[in-house]
Design an enzyme around this catalytic site. Structure first.
Site, PDB file in Angstrom:
ATOM      1  N   ASP A 194      -9.165   4.083 -11.218  1.00 13.15           N
ATOM      2  CA  ASP A 194      -7.706   4.099 -10.742  1.00 13.15           C
ATOM      3  C   ASP A 194      -8.481   5.795  -9.681  1.00 13.15           C
ATOM      4  O   ASP A 194      -8.954   6.435  -9.450  1.00 13.15           O
ATOM      5  CB  ASP A 194      -6.675   4.201 -11.522  1.00 13.15           C
ATOM      6  CG  ASP A 194      -7.073   5.057 -12.271  1.00 13.15           C
ATOM      7  OD1 ASP A 194      -8.036   6.190 -12.498  1.00 13.15           O
ATOM      8  OD2 ASP A 194      -6.509   5.192 -13.537  1.00 13.15           O
ATOM      9  N   ASN A 209       1.032   7.207 -23.882  1.00 12.00           N
ATOM     10  CA  ASN A 209       1.135   5.799 -23.580  1.00 12.00           C
ATOM     11  C   ASN A 209       0.085   4.346 -24.152  1.00 12.00           C
ATOM     12  O   ASN A 209       0.737   3.599 -24.104  1.00 12.00           O
ATOM     13  CB  ASN A 209       2.592   5.239 -22.611  1.00 12.00           C
ATOM     14  CG  ASN A 209       1.848   4.662 -21.082  1.00 12.00           C
ATOM     15  OD1 ASN A 209       0.597   5.179 -21.154  1.00 12.00           O
ATOM     16  ND2 ASN A 209       2.717   5.471 -20.345  1.00 12.00           N
ATOM     17  N   GLU A 211      -0.007   0.481 -17.063  1.00  9.06           N
ATOM     18  CA  GLU A 211       0.053   0.794 -17.990  1.00  9.06           C
ATOM     19  C   GLU A 211       1.567  -0.088 -19.366  1.00  9.06           C
ATOM     20  O   GLU A 211       0.694  -1.478 -19.510  1.00  9.06           O
ATOM     21  CB  GLU A 211       1.865   1.935 -17.268  1.00  9.06           C
ATOM     22  CG  GLU A 211       1.942   3.085 -16.109  1.00  9.06           C
ATOM     23  CD  GLU A 211       1.557   4.155 -16.862  1.00  9.06           C
ATOM     24  OE1 GLU A 211       1.444   4.228 -18.018  1.00  9.06           O
ATOM     25  OE2 GLU A 211       1.439   4.669 -16.195  1.00  9.06           O
ATOM     26  N   HIS A 257      -2.264   3.369 -22.041  1.00  6.78           N
ATOM     27  CA  HIS A 257      -2.926   3.364 -21.049  1.00  6.78           C
ATOM     28  C   HIS A 257      -4.016   3.483 -20.984  1.00  6.78           C
ATOM     29  O   HIS A 257      -5.100   4.551 -21.322  1.00  6.78           O
ATOM     30  CB  HIS A 257      -2.055   3.366 -19.915  1.00  6.78           C
ATOM     31  CG  HIS A 257      -2.156   4.926 -18.966  1.00  6.78           C
ATOM     32  ND1 HIS A 257      -1.055   5.451 -18.414  1.00  6.78           N
ATOM     33  CD2 HIS A 257      -2.646   5.588 -19.270  1.00  6.78           C
ATOM     34  CE1 HIS A 257      -1.947   6.471 -18.183  1.00  6.78           C
ATOM     35  NE2 HIS A 257      -3.171   6.510 -18.809  1.00  6.78           N
TER      36      HIS A 257
END
Ligand code: PGA
Length: 246
Positions: free
Chosen positions: A67, A136, A143, A138
């Site tokens: 990313d 979280n 996400e 990811h």
């Protein structure tokens, strides 16, 4: 999912580094998927050390990063282009044109996403993908709630992720709101995956990952459906899972 329990960050980095070295030994023109963040830095140091000791050459290796932030110039110290150059690429013999990160300067980000996917397809896919995990759950910047069938796409970062990454910026306002990320399906097409999880801050998500079913609410949980994933986790990351189990 094969789980390797290790003592600490250093041992995790060494094992991951050696797995990558074995992959390159097996196939000199391996296609590696790479990650950014604090987690893989030790692995990259292991690879740089091995290169300095002439145990490995990256001259035929191709890399694709997961990313990149939208809105930061490639030369910005917080961009992932910059991170990869300083933490790995500048220190090894990989040719310039063979290391790829999503390019985010175009106005037409959708075309860039499709282009990135096609670059991966053109080299017949990723042999070995290195992954960290967000607090979280990811993977990449996918996400919670991201479709498991997603390919490289523009994502809006959650507040949790932006706060987790504010440590690298002066304030939360400077943390980008969007990124381009390989999708979950892009990641799942890799032939082999190494998931690194280290430290207390990841203990809760690791506990959920190991105990809960596969759900889009925990993007990393899809990895349980891949047939060649190695999770390397240290004791700090395993602390809640082990307490809950005992
Ligand atoms: P970290 O980030 O390695 O800096 O904890 C991992 C991630 O967000 O995927």
């Amino acid at each position: 999912m094969k789980v390797i329990e290790v003592a600490d960050y250093q041992e995790m980095s060494k094992i991951a580094g050696e797995m990558i070295l074995r992959q390159i030994e097996k196939k000199r023109n391996s296609v590696l998927g790479l990650a950014t963040g604090s987690t893989p830095i030790g692995t990259y140091q292991h690879l740089i050390q091995a290169y300095r000791e002439r145990r490995v050459s990256f001259a035929e290796v191709t890399t694709f990063n997961l990313d990149e932030y939208v809105g930061l110039d490639e030369k910005h110290p917080n961009s992932y282009h910059y991170f990869m150059r300083t933490e790995l690429l500048d220190h090894i013999d990989i040719p310039d044109g063979l290391s790829h990160l999503p390019t985010v300067e175009s106005i037409d980000l959708q075309s860039e996403c499709e282009h990135y996917e096609s670059l991966i397809v053109n080299v017949k896919g990723i042999d070995l993908q290195l992954l960290g995990i967000g607090v979280n759950g990811h993977i990449g910047f996918n996400e919670p709630g991201t479709s498991f069938s997603s390919r490289t796409h523009v994502v809006e970062l959650t507040e949790t992720t932006r706060r987790a990454n504010v440590r690298f910026f002066n304030s939360i306002d400077e943390v980008p709101t969007h990124a381009v990320s390989m999708g979950i399906d892009t990641i799942m097409r890799s032939r082999e995956i190494i998931l690194l999880i280290s430290g207390e801050s990841k203990a809760e998500v690791l506990d959920r990952l190991l105990r809960e079913d596969v759900t889009e609410e925990i993007p990393a949980s899809i990895l349980k459906r891949h047939n060649n994933v190695t999770l390397i986790a240290d004791q700090a990351a395993l602390s809640i899972y082990k307490t809950n189990r005992s």
